[in-house]
Design a protein around this motif. Structure first.
Motif, short mmCIF file in Angstrom:
data_model
loop_
_atom_site.label_atom_id
_atom_site.label_comp_id
_atom_site.label_asym_id
_atom_site.label_seq_id
_atom_site.Cartn_x
_atom_site.Cartn_y
_atom_site.Cartn_z
N TYR B 37 51.00 15.64 52.70
CA TYR B 37 50.80 15.79 51.23
C TYR B 37 50.95 17.40 50.90
CZ TYR B 37 49.64 16.00 46.32
OH TYR B 37 49.63 16.44 45.01
N SER B 38 51.95 17.77 50.21
CA SER B 38 52.34 19.31 50.11
C SER B 38 52.31 19.55 48.34
CB SER B 38 53.58 19.48 50.28
OG SER B 38 54.03 20.78 49.90
N ASP B 39 51.27 20.40 48.19
CA ASP B 39 50.92 20.58 46.90
C ASP B 39 51.82 22.03 46.50
OD1 ASP B 39 50.24 21.34 44.44
OD2 ASP B 39 48.15 22.00 45.17
N SER B 40 53.08 21.69 45.79
CA SER B 40 53.74 22.95 45.36
C SER B 40 53.19 23.21 43.97
CB SER B 40 55.32 22.43 45.22
OG SER B 40 55.43 21.57 44.30
N ARG B 41 53.37 24.45 43.68
CA ARG B 41 53.00 25.15 42.39
C ARG B 41 53.87 24.63 41.25
NH1 ARG B 41 49.66 29.52 42.46
NH2 ARG B 41 48.35 29.71 44.35
N SER B 42 53.27 24.62 40.14
CA SER B 42 54.23 24.04 39.06
C SER B 42 54.97 25.47 38.19
CB SER B 42 53.47 23.49 37.93
OG SER B 42 52.42 24.44 37.58
N GLN B 43 54.35 26.82 38.68
CA GLN B 43 54.98 27.66 38.31
C GLN B 43 55.01 28.72 39.50
OE1 GLN B 43 55.86 28.55 35.26
NE2 GLN B 43 55.07 26.61 34.46
N PRO B 44 56.43 28.75 40.16
CA PRO B 44 56.21 29.33 41.60
C PRO B 44 56.25 30.87 41.61
CG PRO B 44 58.28 28.64 40.83
CD PRO B 44 57.66 28.24 39.93
N ASP B 45 56.75 31.66 40.66
CA ASP B 45 56.74 33.14 40.53
C ASP B 45 55.44 33.69 40.05
OD1 ASP B 45 58.01 33.83 37.39
OD2 ASP B 45 57.25 31.91 38.29
N GLU B 46 54.89 34.44 41.20
CA GLU B 46 53.67 35.07 40.86
C GLU B 46 53.98 36.56 40.80
OE1 GLU B 46 50.00 33.88 41.52
OE2 GLU B 46 51.05 32.32 40.60
N VAL B 47 52.83 37.12 39.79
CA VAL B 47 53.06 38.64 39.68
C VAL B 47 51.82 39.21 40.41
CG1 VAL B 47 52.92 40.43 37.91
CG2 VAL B 47 54.06 38.15 37.56
N PRO B 48 52.04 40.20 41.25
CA PRO B 48 50.93 41.04 41.98
C PRO B 48 50.09 41.46 40.64
CG PRO B 48 52.93 41.45 42.87
CD PRO B 48 53.26 40.82 41.69
N ALA B 49 48.87 41.70 40.87
CA ALA B 49 47.83 42.18 39.69
C ALA B 49 48.21 43.68 39.64
CB ALA B 49 46.56 42.05 40.04
N SER B 50 48.85 44.50 40.70
CA SER B 50 49.00 46.03 40.59
C SER B 50 50.08 46.11 39.50
CB SER B 50 49.39 46.42 41.70
OG SER B 50 50.37 45.93 42.37
N ILE B 51 50.95 45.16 39.26
CA ILE B 51 52.25 45.44 38.45
C ILE B 51 51.81 45.22 36.93
CG2 ILE B 51 54.47 44.56 37.97
CD1 ILE B 51 54.84 43.45 40.71
N VAL B 52 50.77 44.50 36.89
CA VAL B 52 50.54 44.23 35.37
C VAL B 52 50.12 45.38 34.78
CG1 VAL B 52 49.03 43.06 33.82
CG2 VAL B 52 49.82 41.90 35.93
N ASN B 53 50.59 45.96 33.37
CA ASN B 53 50.26 46.83 32.71
C ASN B 53 48.90 46.63 32.30
OD1 ASN B 53 52.66 48.07 33.02
ND2 ASN B 53 53.71 47.24 31.35
N LYS B 54 47.94 47.38 32.79
CA LYS B 54 46.41 47.27 31.95
C LYS B 54 46.49 47.95 30.92
CE LYS B 54 44.89 45.70 36.06
NZ LYS B 54 43.73 45.43 36.89
N ASN B 55 45.74 47.17 29.84
CA ASN B 55 45.39 47.84 28.49
C ASN B 55 44.14 48.64 28.81
OD1 ASN B 55 44.41 48.10 25.90
ND2 ASN B 55 44.53 45.89 25.27
N ASP B 56 44.53 50.12 28.43
CA ASP B 56 43.45 50.78 28.75
C ASP B 56 42.41 51.16 27.73
OD1 ASP B 56 43.99 51.41 31.32
OD2 ASP B 56 45.59 52.91 30.68
N GLY B 57 43.03 50.73 26.65
CA GLY B 57 42.18 51.10 25.19
C GLY B 57 41.34 50.01 25.02
N GLN B 58 40.83 49.82 23.86
CA GLN B 58 39.90 48.56 23.70
C GLN B 58 40.55 47.30 24.09
OE1 GLN B 58 36.83 49.09 22.02
NE2 GLN B 58 36.42 47.02 21.84
N LYS B 59 39.73 46.42 24.85
CA LYS B 59 40.33 45.40 25.60
C LYS B 59 40.16 44.30 24.49
CE LYS B 59 38.91 45.88 30.23
NZ LYS B 59 37.81 45.34 31.21
N LYS B 60 41.03 43.33 24.51
CA LYS B 60 41.16 42.11 23.50
C LYS B 60 40.09 41.19 24.02
CE LYS B 60 45.08 42.95 20.90
NZ LYS B 60 44.98 43.17 19.52
N LYS B 61 39.43 40.64 22.95
CA LYS B 61 38.50 39.71 23.17
C LYS B 61 39.17 38.08 23.40
CE LYS B 61 34.43 41.82 20.85
NZ LYS B 61 33.99 42.06 19.77
N VAL B 62 38.74 37.50 24.49
CA VAL B 62 39.26 36.15 24.71
C VAL B 62 37.90 35.50 24.88
CG1 VAL B 62 40.40 34.64 26.00
CG2 VAL B 62 41.34 37.06 25.82
#
Lengths: 559, 559
Positions: B37-62
């Motif tokens: 049984y192979s579990d493939s991912r529904s969204q195959p392209d992953e983004v490394p965390a380092s590429i993501v532009n961090k929000n340096d100001g006030q963080k948004k509340k989720v």
């Protein structure tokens, strides 16, 4: 189920789980030593079933009340083919109660320490019937009991029934004694049965979840995280130790914001915790608790508990003080259940605290009722009356007690000092103490006592016919000369006692006045408690729970 | 804790439990084959965390509501360092709900399928805060929610608080739909959460304990042992199968006197059980149940449930019939929770059954609220209105439906046949069916859908800044020419569906229209469900529970 499954199951279920694994060896990793624990039997001579004279006519009806340690060990050893056996208990399982404190923090799971009664009785020779019901009344005159089942759901048909007996074995155990302290029933937790332990586990998590909510003051967070244990006996001490382990090993990681606000307090009316143990153990425990930051308040009597506060009276000063709490565990003292109390009144024991039995565990003033696991605590007033009586006859006792630094006791008894003094030797004193002992609880209410009593009584029942012809007991005082009691009286053999203190340390009193403390004792505790499990199933479950805890820690889900 | 314990624990806790074991191989003992049984991912392209532009100001509340499949998979994948994340749920754990039917009979233990939320969030990059509370109200206008904690015990401090959000993720799941049938709420069991499963387990044992009591008639015993399951969907069918296994493998041995009085009935309003599955599976299940003696009553609609009886209306004849029961499990249909209903009214969706979202899972008519695991059932009346509309436009649909032996549907729609007939080709029909589909529930309310939605939304949140600069989505219909949506829309990828049928047999729909049935499918089920566990801890616990059941059987203690 596959062939493999069935075969494996038959293998395990078919093996005599109760008799094997009497010797369990364990390498103690922490101390590097080898620990052996041998479980010898308190009644060594066994009678093969084939020798027993079977009653071929109408079988006598034996009704057993309760499936705790006493009832279960009676059922496990009884030759059920000789009797028509019926068992009544509100719980359809046996619980390994010494592990209840471990259940409160998830060190072992509730299901790992229970065995269905029906699993136990289906392995017996004859047919034993079990009814899940409460016994509401014993009718001693008509040899009858009245029962009522209690189901939550919409089932049909009468839930009440009555059973007749030729022999009744009362093994219902004791209930919690609140000493009529106001608010205890409503606001305290107890630790008598499995439901208590599960409720306690949920409440501990509740306290933490509540304490981290957004809009609380630090004082409120502190209050919610103040855990108070009333009673410094083995149960209270073990719960405190378990809770402390749970805190430092697991909860600090998942509730980091409130980890410094937690406080555990043990409130003890006497001068020391674990005061039924050897003095060395008692002070070892106190030192360990002091290092761990568990506060031990001795000389404190709880006068009331509200939903927010616990009020105590300091014995030396008589001062009252109230402290806010998040959870109170009441683990001090036990008392007789109402159904037994009512029975005692019927047979003229209404003024006693505890059902009186003779040396053969037969209830005094009855011919066919036996009582197992029949222990309780004496009120201070009753205890004082007994000791007053001794001191009146042997005033030197007071001096002796003073020398032994038992000041409290003499404070209590200072009014009883007006009579003439007489000489008393140490033998006289011992006799006096024996009097106290016999008047109070003859044996502690432990699983060990109950288990041995059940085993003993089963043996008497199994050998009834044989011993009628060849009595084994001592000579009778009354009756025609030369007649003897059928059986040897019950004698309790003490195998020692454990007190787990947390942080993989335990203390133990072992046979032969040995005292053992520290990490290796904890490993001894593991090996003894694993070997004492009632079935291979629970043994494996308990051991795998311990392993799981070592690897993954305890589960903090609130279920 | 010893060094070994700590090391072992770190090892397991440190490993990325969620990403490993995506491929699990198992030799199927029964069929001798090899299943992969192979579990493939529904969204195959992953983004490394380092590429993501961090929000340096006030963080948004989720703020995330709920810790079910959707909420948990969102939290597991969210880059929590980018946001100020707060989670509100009345339960401080995630439960692996597909195993709930197994919990009802003790095949796995309740604790084996739960993982504390705090364990999950403490592994995330940033700090996620969790509050154990119910969300009582969403104030859409002011971007605020109002919560209330609910503790049994005497804790101090306010239990109410409010939270502000920039983004709200609604993942509270659905609740049971009684369709306002009288007596269902009071007299039926449900199987939506862990408490339900535990209650069901206790009640099954209660029914047996009640049925063996002394003074019952055989009719009363039969009634107490009549287990009725309303709803022939996967949950109801799996419970029936589990109960039957529990009965023949364990209960017959410990309740031998009543083993022939037990009856399990499945009541289904449609023509077949498992009617969302392939027809072959549906009839395989019916044949298996018929061999096992599980009665399947199709074409029956329940009109009321009392504490003693369940009353049904036979669809073909319109006849009413009442049968006595010992336990009723209501497992048919789900509906929207009150807090979501209230929110829908605020945003002008008051007339809908289910919260409407767009293809990016954002709630229509809002800018910052997302809804996951947002499925429900349509009432017959609503469904009929939609199909009426189609048949009005394409009357040939009726002929087509008749040819496909979907008689019921046309019976239902026979009133809608008075308009002019027009030609319709198969494409037109497909379009019409698509209309039904889009108007009803777009996706089934399964763990699979919810999990994929959570994962998808977490990825959108993680890549918000990146995709603002480099949009990946399709072209917008409105707005300035050439602008695109930031993200690709959510697309559900169906990995198949299991239906365990008891006796170590299961049926499964697999990707690519494969259908698999029998013993080997059960082994596939074991391997998939083991691999899908949320942590190594629960994986080991579930596997050891299965092993324990093979060896020792299930526990029948009523706790």
């Amino acid at each position: 189920m596959s062939f493999f499954g069935r075969a494996a199951r038959d293998l395990f279920n078919g093996s005599p789980a109760s008799t094997s694994s009497k010797l369990l060896l364990l390498f103690t990793v922490s101390s590097g030593g080898l620990v052996a624990y041998s479980d010898s039997r308190s009644q060594p001579d066994e009678v093969p079933a084939s020798i027993v004279n079977k009653n071929d006519g109408q079988k006598k009806k034996v009704v057993v009340l309760g499936t705790g340690w006493a009832g279960t060990s009676f059922l496990k050893d009884l030759d059920a083919s000789m009797y028509d056996v019926q068992v009544v208990s509100p719980r359809n399982y046996f619980a390994f109660t010494p592990l209840l404190p471990s259940v409160t923090c998830g060190t072992v799971e509730a299901r790992s320490i229970v065995e269905p009664v029906r699993n136990i009785i289906k392995k017996r020779n004859g047919e034993i019937q079990f009814w899940e019901a409460d016994c509401l009344k014993i009718d001693a005159e008509n040899n009858k009991i009245f029962c009522k089942a209690n189901f939550d759901n919409n089932t049909v048909g009468s839930e009440e029934f009555s059973l007749e007996y030729d022999y009744l074995v009362v093994a219902v155990g004791a209930q919690v004694n609140t000493f009529n302290t106001p608010g205890v029933k409503e606001n305290c937790h107890f630790l008598k049965d499995l439901e208590d332990a599960q409720r306690l586990r949920r409440t501990v998590i509740d306290c933490f979840e509540k304490a981290v909510l957004p809009d609380l003051t630090e004082e409120e967070r502190r209050t919610n995280l103040h855990f108070v244990i009333v009673g410094g006996g083995p149960t209270g001490v073990e719960f405190a130790a378990e809770l402390h382990d749970f805190l430092i090993e697991d909860l600090v990681n998942i509730y980091p914001t409130v980890k410094d606000l937690v406080k555990i307090s043990v409130v003890q009316s006497g001068d020391h915790i674990l005061n039924t143990f050897d003095e060395r153990i008692s002070s070892f425990a106190e030192q360990k608790f002091s290092r761990d930051g568990i506060e031990v308040q001795t000389g404190c009597r709880v006068v009331s508990v509200s939903d927010k506060e616990i009020t105590m009276k300091m014995k030396p000063t008589g001062e009252l003080c109230s402290i806010p709490h998040g959870l109170v565990l009441w683990s001090t003292g036990i008392s007789t259940r109402p159904v037994v109390k009512d029975f005692m009144e019927q047979i003229g024991q209404g003024k006693r605290r505890i059902l009186a039995t003779n040396e053969w565990l037969r209830v005094k003033e009855t011919e066919n009722v036996y009582a197992l696991d029949n222990s309780g605590t004496l009120t201070m007033v009753e205890f004082r009356a007994v000791v007053d009586d001794i001191i009146a006859r042997y005033p030197q006792v007071e001096t002796y007690l003073n020398n032994q630094h038992l000041g409290d006791l003499t404070d209590l008894l200072k009014d009883a000092m007006s009579e003439d003094k007489k000489e008393v030797d140490i033998e006289g004193f011992k006799k006096a103490i024996h009097l106290v002992d016999s008047q109070t609880t003859s044996l502690p209410a432990t699983a060990q006592v109950a288990g041995q009593q059940g085993k003993y009584l089963a043996k008497c029942f199994n050998r009834k016919n044989q011993c009628k012809e060849h009595p084994e007991g001592p000579r009778r005082f009354a009756g025609p000369g030369g007649t003897r009691h059928f059986f040897a009286p019950f004698r309790y053999k003490h195998f020692g006692q454990f007190a787990p203190l947390g942080g993989e340390q335990a203390a133990a009193e072992l046979p032969g006045d040995w005292v053992s403390m520290g990490h290796s004792t904890q490993w001894l505790w593991y090996s003894v408690y694993a070997s004492k499990q009632v079935s291979w199933r629970t043994r494996m479950l308990v051991v795998s729970d311990w392993t799981r805890r070592f690897i993954f820690g305890r589960d903090s889900s609130r279920i």
